[in-house]
Structure formats: structure tokens, C-alpha cells
Design a protein around this motif. Structure first.
Motif, PDB file in Angstrom:
ATOM      1  N   PRO A 388     -68.913   5.039  38.005  1.00  0.00           N
ATOM      2  CA  PRO A 388     -67.980   4.167  38.744  1.00  0.00           C
ATOM      3  C   PRO A 388     -66.681   3.936  37.976  1.00  0.00           C
ATOM      4  O   PRO A 388     -65.619   3.808  38.587  1.00  0.00           O
ATOM      5  N   VAL A 389     -66.747   3.931  36.641  1.00  0.00           N
ATOM      6  CA  VAL A 389     -65.526   3.708  35.854  1.00  0.00           C
ATOM      7  C   VAL A 389     -64.576   4.898  35.992  1.00  0.00           C
ATOM      8  O   VAL A 389     -63.374   4.721  36.238  1.00  0.00           O
ATOM      9  N   VAL A 390     -65.109   6.103  35.860  1.00  0.00           N
ATOM     10  CA  VAL A 390     -64.207   7.263  35.906  1.00  0.00           C
ATOM     11  C   VAL A 390     -63.709   7.548  37.325  1.00  0.00           C
ATOM     12  O   VAL A 390     -62.626   8.093  37.503  1.00  0.00           O
ATOM     13  N   GLU A 414     -75.745   7.648  48.617  1.00  0.00           N
ATOM     14  CA  GLU A 414     -74.600   7.088  49.346  1.00  0.00           C
ATOM     15  C   GLU A 414     -73.679   6.302  48.409  1.00  0.00           C
ATOM     16  O   GLU A 414     -72.468   6.285  48.588  1.00  0.00           O
ATOM     17  N   THR A 415     -74.296   5.667  47.400  1.00  0.00           N
ATOM     18  CA  THR A 415     -73.497   4.910  46.421  1.00  0.00           C
ATOM     19  C   THR A 415     -72.528   5.862  45.737  1.00  0.00           C
ATOM     20  O   THR A 415     -71.366   5.543  45.502  1.00  0.00           O
ATOM     21  N   LEU A 416     -73.036   7.033  45.390  1.00  0.00           N
ATOM     22  CA  LEU A 416     -72.179   8.018  44.727  1.00  0.00           C
ATOM     23  C   LEU A 416     -71.089   8.503  45.678  1.00  0.00           C
ATOM     24  O   LEU A 416     -69.902   8.522  45.320  1.00  0.00           O
ATOM     25  N   PHE A 417     -71.485   8.878  46.888  1.00  0.00           N
ATOM     26  CA  PHE A 417     -70.487   9.434  47.826  1.00  0.00           C
ATOM     27  C   PHE A 417     -69.376   8.422  48.103  1.00  0.00           C
ATOM     28  O   PHE A 417     -68.242   8.792  48.353  1.00  0.00           O
ATOM     29  N   HIS A 418     -69.742   7.159  48.033  1.00  0.00           N
ATOM     30  CA  HIS A 418     -68.780   6.113  48.310  1.00  0.00           C
ATOM     31  C   HIS A 418     -67.672   6.077  47.249  1.00  0.00           C
ATOM     32  O   HIS A 418     -66.513   5.805  47.555  1.00  0.00           O
ATOM     33  N   ALA A 463     -72.792  19.601  52.485  1.00  0.00           N
ATOM     34  CA  ALA A 463     -72.836  18.697  51.330  1.00  0.00           C
ATOM     35  C   ALA A 463     -71.414  18.315  50.901  1.00  0.00           C
ATOM     36  O   ALA A 463     -71.133  17.154  50.603  1.00  0.00           O
ATOM     37  N   ALA A 464     -70.508  19.291  50.876  1.00  0.00           N
ATOM     38  CA  ALA A 464     -69.131  19.019  50.443  1.00  0.00           C
ATOM     39  C   ALA A 464     -68.454  18.061  51.423  1.00  0.00           C
ATOM     40  O   ALA A 464     -67.719  17.156  51.009  1.00  0.00           O
ATOM     41  N   ALA A 465     -68.719  18.267  52.703  1.00  0.00           N
ATOM     42  CA  ALA A 465     -68.110  17.377  53.700  1.00  0.00           C
ATOM     43  C   ALA A 465     -68.639  15.959  53.522  1.00  0.00           C
ATOM     44  O   ALA A 465     -67.901  14.985  53.603  1.00  0.00           O
ATOM     45  N   ARG A 466     -69.936  15.854  53.241  1.00  0.00           N
ATOM     46  CA  ARG A 466     -70.529  14.523  53.086  1.00  0.00           C
ATOM     47  C   ARG A 466     -70.041  13.844  51.803  1.00  0.00           C
ATOM     48  O   ARG A 466     -69.724  12.660  51.799  1.00  0.00           O
ATOM     49  N   ALA A 467     -69.957  14.618  50.728  1.00  0.00           N
ATOM     50  CA  ALA A 467     -69.548  14.028  49.442  1.00  0.00           C
ATOM     51  C   ALA A 467     -68.036  13.814  49.393  1.00  0.00           C
ATOM     52  O   ALA A 467     -67.546  13.015  48.605  1.00  0.00           O
TER      53      ALA A 467
END
Ligand SMILES: NC(=O)C1=CN([C@@H]2O[C@H](COP(=O)(O)OP(=O)(O)OC[C@H]3O[C@@H](n4cnc5c(N)ncnc54)[C@H](O)[C@@H]3O)[C@@H](O)[C@H]2O)[C@@H](O)CC1
Ligand SMILES: [K+]
Length: 564
Positions: A388-390, A414-418, A463-467
């Protein structure tokens, strides 16, 4: 670079060529058949020296039509040719009907059954012309068994290994779905009405039955262009692409000039099609970048974060990769407890203590740091704290997230994709991919029963579209996709096979290569493509015996050979 096609694109190109009046379908079929024979003789020059025996298995579509042309051309050269045909002459397309009828005047056509296939001496050459790009479901078991039966034919008193025998597949091994590279499997038996024991039995039967449809081939002769499935599969033996005169590329919108259309899939092979100047090769960026800037900071400064003591090797490998590929400076962010360990093993790489998220935020105040890498040996706790910092902030830097930085978000992708931004690059292997995209992995791994089947290209694009960022999905064939649909495949199969690249730490070096290119200002998609391609080039250049440490050290040689 070559553009790979789907079966539908290939049909559209063929159709456009025929409608333009440039060529007829029959001429294409004749060229295809002739191309097969030429390719076979190039692959196995001994077969060209004297006539031998061939068995040609012809299917009910135009792939079978090509087979009849091959049979005729071999017979014209004095070969003994047996043709076994599955289908009905009346149902053939007019072109295939024509080639069949011409053959029928010079030779027999026997039914394609196991019994017929098993009868006779083993040939020197088996031609598989049963199904090509038109396959829509698993091939009938009888045909797969017939293919096996030809291989098992009698060779007299000799040991079968000592008698030459080659299998050549026309356009693709029959059973392969040309869009996905999956062999199409029969539908699984349903459980309804069966007790458990019956189900177990039918399940075992299904698996056995399914596995028998994987047909071996030594050579696949592909027409016009490789299809995506050829590159995604490992089953084509050697691949030879035959020109059948469909060169006028702008006949189909998929062939429009660069910038790449989102639906194109590019193979990173860097062989420029004849007669065309360099269109897109990621190295072009690299070339340009090497010529620019005099100060080390002009070449970027990468920060690679490492983990606890005893686990710093992965980050060091990534750092070495980033430096060798051309980042001006590379700093390793270490825990104080690991500083000694890291310092004793590096020279040109700098060190900075990064204890926790706060320390990281401070380090990132230095805006000369222009590319980051998190994951190799980082530890999942540290990854969860750092990502989250970077990724936050107003102008987040290009960042590679690998290994632990991906695993840290298992269960909460989802936390990551966000928090991801569009200059991130995710580099999962199959296990990490399944942790982040479980539903996509499930679709990809389900047995494919219908063509066109869901492929690794589809999965990586989704995956790329989702991320919302570039995803590089590792494997013997690495697929790279951007959220807008751009996609490429970097194969380490066939003539670029480098099985020794599957060695501990090799993925860490790849993450470092990408980071180094990002530091040099190359855009995320090109950085991922170029790094993946160079990674395999280094492995090929070094050869067997390679360990991960060798990969960065091989780069200067690879660069020299590229004329950089
Ligand atoms: N597209 C092109 O430009 C060219 C194509 N040619 C050849 O044509 C091939 C494609 O021809 P087609 O579209 O006729 O396709 P195929 O020859 O692959 O076979 C399609 C036929 O098989 C049937 N079929 C599909 N799956 C089946 C299954 N599991 N069991 C039983 N029957 C099944 C279909 O109903 C159809 O009749 C190419 O692979 C290539 O070999 C060449 O002749 C030259 C040019
Ligand atoms: K075939």
C-alpha cells in the motif's frame, strides 16, 4: 515479432483472399499440400533421397483435402501411399472433393478404422490430416486409436526404434484446439443416477479415454501463420510455417499496421517477416535508451526491497538483474538485521535500511527512485505492509510485484486490485496466478471440451483487465497482457526451448530485469516483454548447467549479439 492468429482470423484472411479473386480455395489447398511435402523433406532429408511408404489419414474437412494433395504428390515421387479416409465423399467441400477425386483415380481410399490402420507394414511417414482449424470437439476415439495403430504396425525382424518412422501433422496435430493449445477432451460422464462405484469406474474410463486422444507428432506444418494454440501448446513437435501466398496482410483488419490492435497477439520471436522493416520489437526501445543520457541518474534508480536475514538471496538476484539490464543505480532496501548479510555479498548495489512502512515512505521521498520491485524474498507480512505504501501517493512509481507481494493478497485479491495503478507489473507463476485470480484459473484448468476453448491468452487478458495493470503470467510459454487487451507470448518451447531456465531464483532475476527496464523509462508492457524475451535469450546463450546467478552475467553477451 510475428502476429499469431486465431482460427477465425485465419478463415477470414483465407476468405478475403478468395473473394478478392487473387486465389481460389483449391489453389490454396494445392499450395498447402505441396508445402507439407517440401517441409517434410527439409525436416528429414533422408526421406527425399528415395521413395518410401506413407500412410495418410484424411478427415472430413479441408484438412483432409490437404491430405489428398500430399498423398498425390508423394505418389508422383514414386512413394507407396495408403490413404485412409474418415467421412463421406458427398459431404466434402467442393475443393476437398476435387482433391479426393483426383487421388481416387490414382490410388485406393480405405475407411479410416483401427482395423485398416493396423493392416500393413509400418510406413516411414504418417501424415495426420484428420482435423485442422475446424475442430470443434474431441476427435472420435476410433480415429485416435487408428493413429496409434499405424505407429504399432509391424516392422518385421528389426527393432522398431531402428526403423525410420516420422509423424507429420497438417496444420496442427488432430485434436488440438488451435485457439487455446488445449487438446479437446470428451465430455465428462455425469454422476446422475449412478452409484459411487459406477461413477468411479466411468470416471477412470473417461480419463483413460481422454488421454488416448493426445496424438504424438514430430513435426507440424502450419499454413501462413502460427495460430495462438501452436505456441501455447507443447505438442507440435517441431513447427514449420509454410507460405501459401496469403502475403497481402492488410486483407484483414487484424493485420493493420502498428500501433497494435488490442485483439492482436504477438509472439516475441523477433524474426521479422521477410520484406518488412522493423515494425515493433521491444528491443527498439532498449536500443534507443542505451544511446541516451550520460549520467547514471539518467538511466534511472531502482529500489528493490528485501526481507529477513537468511532470505535476502532473491532480492539480491533481482538487484543484480536490474543493474545488468541497465538501471543506472540499484538500491536494496534491507532490514538492519540483514544488512551485514547483504553488504558482504554486493558491490555495485547500494544499501538502505528500510525497517517498516514509515521508513519506506521516507526513502520514497527521494524522487530519483523511479522504479520499484517488491516480492522476491520479501516475506508476506512485510509485503502486506509495503505494497500500500509503494502503490499509494499522488504519483506512484512503476512497480513490479512478484512472489510474496502477490501471495500476501491470497484470499483478499480485491484489496490489491484496489490499490494497484496502471504502471504496475504483476509477474505470477501458475500458483500465484491461482491465488489472485482463482475463478480465472479454474476456467483455464478445466478440461476443454469445445473449441475455441478458454486459453492462457484469454486468462491473462482477463486478469490484466481486472487488476488494471500489466500481468506477466509465467510458464514455459509466458503470456503478457495489458488492461487494454494488448497481448504477447514469449515461448521457451520448440526452437527456443530452455528447460534449464526452470531453476531456483530465475523468476527473481526476471523481476529484476523488468524493474531495471522500468527504471530506464520503458513503458510497463514493453518492459515486461523485453525482459521476458531477454531472460530466455540469456538461458539459451548460457545453455544447460545454468543457475539463476548466471542469467544477469549472460546479458552483456546477449546484448553484444543483438548489436546493442
Ligand atoms: N484457412 C486456410 O487458409 C486454408 C485451410 N486449409 C486447410 O483447411 C483446414 C480447415 O478446414 P475446415 O474448416 O474444413 O476444418 P477441418 O478440416 O479441421 O475439419 C472440419 C470438419 O470436421 C468436422 N468436425 C469438427 N470436429 C469434429 C469432431 N470432433 N469429430 C468429427 N467431426 C468433426 C466439422 O464438422 C467439419 O466438417 C486447415 O486446418 C487447413 O488444413 C488449407 O487447405 C489451405 C488454406
Ligand atoms: K491435422
Amino acid at each position: 515479432m510475428t502476429e499469431l492468429l486465431t482460427a477465425a482470423q485465419m478463415r477470414a484472411i483465407e476468405q478475403a483472399a478468395i473473394e478478392s479473386g487473387e486465389v481460389t480455395g483449391l489453389e490454396l489447398m494445392e499450395r498447402a499440400g505441396r508445402g507439407v511435402v517440401e517441409a517434410v523433406f527439409e525436416e528429414w532429408p533422408d526421406l527425399a533421397k528415395a521413395p518410401h511408404r506413407a500412410v495418410v489419414l484424411c478427415g472430413p474437412g479441408n484438412n483432409g483435402g490437404d491430405g489428398f494433395v500430399v498423398a498425390r504428390r508423394l505418389r508422383d515421387k514414386g512413394w507407396t501411399v495408403e490413404v485412409l479416409f474418415f467421412g463421406e465423399a458427398d459431404k466434402l467441400s467442393p475443393d476437398a472433393r476435387k482433391t479426393r477425386d483426383v487421388w481416387a483415380e490414382m490410388g485406393d481410399i480405405r475407411p479410416l478404422t483401427v482395423e485398416e490402420a493396423a493392416t500393413g507394414k509400418r510406413p516411414a511417414l504418417l501424415i495426420d490430416a484428420m482435423f485442422g482449424t475446424g475442430l470443434s470437439r474431441a476427435i472420435p476415439l476410433e480415429l485416435a486409436n487408428a493413429h496409434h495403430a499405424v505407429r504399432k504396425r509391424d516392422v518385421g525382424d528389426s527393432h522398431p526404434w531402428l526403423v525410420p518412422f516420422h509423424i507429420a501433422a497438417v496444420d496442427c496435430p488432430s485434436g488440438l484446439d488451435c485457439d487455446s493449445g488445449h487438446f479437446l477432451m470428451p465430455e465428462r460422464p455425469t454422476e446422475t443416477g449412478d452409484d459411487d462405484r459406477n461413477f468411479e469406474r466411468s470416471w477412470a474410463w473417461w480419463q483413460d479415454d481422454a488421454s488416448r486422444r493426445l496424438l504424438r507428432t514430430d513435426l507440424t506444418i502450419v499454413f501462413h501463420r502460427k495460430k495462438i494454440g501452436h505456441v501455447l501448446s507443447e505438442s507440435c513437435g517441431a513447427i514449420r510455417v509454410v507460405d501459401i501466398g496469403l502475403g497481402a496482410e492488410d486483407l484483414h483488419p487484424a493485420h493493420l499496421k502498428a500501433p497494435r490492435m488490442p485483439d492482436q497477439v504477438i509472439e516475441l520471436d523477433f524474426e521479422l517477416p521477410k520484406g518488412r522493416s522493423s515494425r515493433i520489437w521491444p528491443g527498439r526501445d532498449l536500443d534507443k535508451r542505451f544511446g541516451l543520457g550520460r549520467h547514471k541518474y539518467d538511466h534511472g534508480h531502482a529500489l528493490i526491497l528485501s526481507g529477513p536475514p537468511g532470505q535476502t538471496g532473491a532480492a539480491r538476484l533481482a538487484a543484480r538483474g536490474a543493474l545488468r539490464i541497465g538501471a543506472g543505480l540499484v538500491t536494496l532496501g534491507v532490514l538492519s538485521a540483514a544488512q551485514q548479510e547483504v553488504a558482504s555479498q554486493i558491490t555495485a548495489i547500494m544499501l538502505k535500511q528500510v525497517k517498516d512502512a514509515e521508513a519506506l515512505a521516507n526513502v520514497l521521498q527521494d524522487d530519483r527512485l523511479n522504479a520499484l520491485c517488491l516480492g522476491p524474498g520479501l516475506g508476506v507480512e512485510r509485503a502486506r505492509e509495503f505494497v500500500p505504501v509503494v502503490c499509494g501517493g499522488v504519483e506512484p512509481r512503476p512497480t513490479v510485484l512478484d512472489a510474496d507481494a502477490l501471495t500476501a493478497f491470497e484470499g483478499a485479491p480485491e484489496t490489491l486490485f484496489h490499490i494497484l495503478h496502471n504502471t504496475c507489473v504483476l509477474t505470477p507463476h501458475a500458483g500465484e496466478f491461482a491465488r489472485l485470480f482463482p475463478d480465472i484459473a479454474e476456467k483455464l484448468n478445466a478440461p476443454a471440451t469445445k473449441g475455441p476453448a478458454y486459453s492462457k491468452v484469454d486468462a491473462t487478458r482477463e486478469a490484466a483487465a481486472r487488476a488494471g495493470c500489466v500481468v506477466l503470467f509465467k510458464g514455459p510459454e509466458t503470456v503478457i497482457a495489458a488492461p487494454d487487451g494488448r497481448c504477447s507470448i514469449n515461448s521457451a518451447q520448440y526452437d527456443r526451448a530452455a528447460p534449464w531456465l526452470a531453476t531456483a531464483g530465475s523468476g527473481d532475476v526476471l523481476a529484476g530485469f523488468i524493474t531495471g527496464l522500468l527504471a530506464r523509462g520503458i513503458d510497463p508492457m514493453s518492459a515486461a516483454e523485453t525482459a521476458a524475451w531477454l531472460h530466455v535469450e540469456c538461458a539459451l546463450s548460457f545453455g544447460p548447467g545454468l543457475i539463476a546467478e548466471d542469467l544477469p552475467e549472460e546479458l552483456p553477451k546477449v546484448f553484444r549479439n543483438l548489436g546493442l
